[in-house]
Design an enzyme around this catalytic site. Structure first.
Site, PDB file in Angstrom:
ATOM      1  N   ASP A 155       0.871  -1.181   0.000  1.00 22.84           N
ATOM      2  CA  ASP A 155       0.000   0.000   0.000  1.00 22.84           C
ATOM      3  C   ASP A 155       0.906   1.230   0.000  1.00 22.84           C
ATOM      4  O   ASP A 155       1.707   1.411   0.922  1.00 22.84           O
ATOM      5  CB  ASP A 155      -0.853  -0.052   1.274  1.00 22.84           C
ATOM      6  CG  ASP A 155      -1.780   1.136   1.402  1.00 22.84           C
ATOM      7  OD1 ASP A 155      -1.605   2.149   0.688  1.00 22.84           O
ATOM      8  OD2 ASP A 155      -2.683   1.058   2.252  1.00 22.84           O
ATOM      9  N   VAL A 170      -5.981   5.042  -5.987  1.00 27.87           N
ATOM     10  CA  VAL A 170      -4.843   5.410  -5.151  1.00 27.87           C
ATOM     11  C   VAL A 170      -4.943   6.878  -4.717  1.00 27.87           C
ATOM     12  O   VAL A 170      -4.518   7.243  -3.611  1.00 27.87           O
ATOM     13  CB  VAL A 170      -3.521   5.083  -5.886  1.00 27.87           C
ATOM     14  CG1 VAL A 170      -3.235   6.017  -7.026  1.00 27.87           C
ATOM     15  CG2 VAL A 170      -2.362   5.022  -4.919  1.00 27.87           C
ATOM     16  N   ASP A 171      -5.523   7.707  -5.546  1.00 30.34           N
ATOM     17  CA  ASP A 171      -5.712   9.128  -5.235  1.00 30.34           C
ATOM     18  C   ASP A 171      -6.559   9.281  -3.970  1.00 30.34           C
ATOM     19  O   ASP A 171      -6.174   9.991  -3.017  1.00 30.34           O
ATOM     20  CB  ASP A 171      -6.406   9.779  -6.454  1.00 30.34           C
ATOM     21  CG  ASP A 171      -6.347  11.293  -6.451  1.00 30.34           C
ATOM     22  OD1 ASP A 171      -5.753  11.869  -5.527  1.00 30.34           O
ATOM     23  OD2 ASP A 171      -6.904  11.894  -7.393  1.00 30.34           O
TER      24      ASP A 171
HETATM   25  P1  ADP Z   1      -5.299   5.703 -12.653  1.00 30.59           P
HETATM   26  O1  ADP Z   1      -6.506   6.598 -12.685  1.00 30.59           O
HETATM   27  O2  ADP Z   1      -4.006   6.432 -12.942  1.00 30.59           O
HETATM   28  O3  ADP Z   1      -5.482   4.479 -13.493  1.00 30.59           O
HETATM   29  P2  ADP Z   1      -5.926   4.230 -10.181  1.00 30.59           P
HETATM   30  O4  ADP Z   1      -5.818   4.751  -8.798  1.00 30.59           O
HETATM   31  O5  ADP Z   1      -7.290   3.909 -10.708  1.00 30.59           O
HETATM   32  O6  ADP Z   1      -5.152   5.300 -11.114  1.00 30.59           O
HETATM   33  O7  ADP Z   1      -5.041   2.915 -10.328  1.00 30.59           O
HETATM   34  C1  ADP Z   1      -3.652   2.926 -10.414  1.00 30.59           C
HETATM   35  C2  ADP Z   1      -3.101   1.716  -9.686  1.00 30.59           C
HETATM   36  O8  ADP Z   1      -3.027   2.003  -8.289  1.00 30.59           O
HETATM   37  C3  ADP Z   1      -3.947   0.450  -9.808  1.00 30.59           C
HETATM   38  O9  ADP Z   1      -3.070  -0.643 -10.067  1.00 30.59           O
HETATM   39  C4  ADP Z   1      -4.565   0.313  -8.418  1.00 30.59           C
HETATM   40  O10 ADP Z   1      -4.805  -1.053  -8.091  1.00 30.59           O
HETATM   41  C5  ADP Z   1      -3.449   0.869  -7.576  1.00 30.59           C
HETATM   42  N1  ADP Z   1      -3.785   1.258  -6.186  1.00 30.59           N
HETATM   43  C6  ADP Z   1      -4.968   1.580  -5.648  1.00 30.59           C
HETATM   44  N2  ADP Z   1      -4.819   1.877  -4.338  1.00 30.59           N
HETATM   45  C7  ADP Z   1      -3.498   1.743  -4.043  1.00 30.59           C
HETATM   46  C8  ADP Z   1      -2.693   1.884  -2.870  1.00 30.59           C
HETATM   47  N3  ADP Z   1      -3.219   2.247  -1.691  1.00 30.59           N
HETATM   48  N4  ADP Z   1      -1.351   1.647  -2.970  1.00 30.59           N
HETATM   49  C9  ADP Z   1      -0.791   1.291  -4.135  1.00 30.59           C
HETATM   50  N5  ADP Z   1      -1.481   1.147  -5.284  1.00 30.59           N
HETATM   51  C10 ADP Z   1      -2.824   1.359  -5.232  1.00 30.59           C
END
Ligand code: ADP
Length: 178
Positions: free
Chosen positions: A11, A34-35
């Site tokens: 994470d 992730v945002d």
């Molecule tokens: P984007 O809009 O750039 O595609 P996302 O957040 O939808 O961004 O996804 C980007 C990657 O981040 C995905 O592989 C998702 O599974 C991953 N992700 C989501 N939450 C976390 C986290 N807490 N830590 C690391 N990676 C994460």
């Protein structure tokens, strides 16, 4: 000695690197994936700084990066970058994804940082094909580390085991570390 690339499953909000990178959108006002996780874990100070940046210079264009405090995170800073939304690969997606990584690294270096962690930018809601994204991410970081000696560690924090395996496969194919 060049800095090293490390790949882990985990994470990103729990990393102790000096900066973590957020896969933001151009509004910088938070979102899902992730945002959302970064804003939840880091608290309102991050959004306050994002708002000031947008007031000052407008939205963040795709491929660019800006830096804020890490708020309550262990990481001192969050570097927000905007990856491309995947359409069909003929709309500059590869170059824009490489730019997102390179500009994030450049921002870290300009601020004197030595350690940074990335999520897999654009491969969630933005639907960039995972293997292709992993190859671009790793190539861009490898090339940057060869040019710039300041960075000690660039860590990829992959959320799922499958994502980690794809990154490991691309890492081996690029023969990084040999
Ligand atoms: P984007 O809009 O750039 O595609 P996302 O957040 O939808 O961004 O996804 C980007 C990657 O981040 C995905 O592989 C998702 O599974 C991953 N992700 C989501 N939450 C976390 C986290 N807490 N830590 C690391 N990676 C994460």
């Amino acid at each position: 000695m060049n800095g090293k690339i490390t790949l882990i499953q985990g994470d990103i909000t729990r990393q102790e690197t000096e900066a973590i990178v957020n896969a933001a959108n151009s509004s910088l006002m938070g979102g899902g994936g992730v945002d959302g996780a970064i804003h939840r874990a880091g608290g309102s100070a991050i959004l306050e700084e994002c708002r000031k940046i947008v007031d000052r210079q407008g939205r963040c264009p795709t491929g660019q990066a800006v830096m804020t405090t890490g708020g309550n995170l262990k990481a001192k800073y969050v570097i927000h970058t905007v990856g491309p939304v995947w359409k069909d690969g003929s709309h500059g997606e590869d170059v824009l994804l490489a730019n997102a990584y390179r500009n994030s690294l450049q921002t870290a270096v300009q601020n004197g940082l030595q350690t940074i962690a990335f999520p897999s930018i654009s491969t969630g809601a933005y639907r960039f094909p995972l293997e292709r994204a992993a190859r671009i991410a790793l190539q861009t970081v490898r090339d940057f580390l060869q040019e710039t000696k300041q960075l000690e560690e660039v860590r990829f924090v992959l959320f799922s085991q499958k994502d980690l395996e794809v990154y490991q496969k691309e890492y081996n194919q690029l023969a990084i570390g040999y």
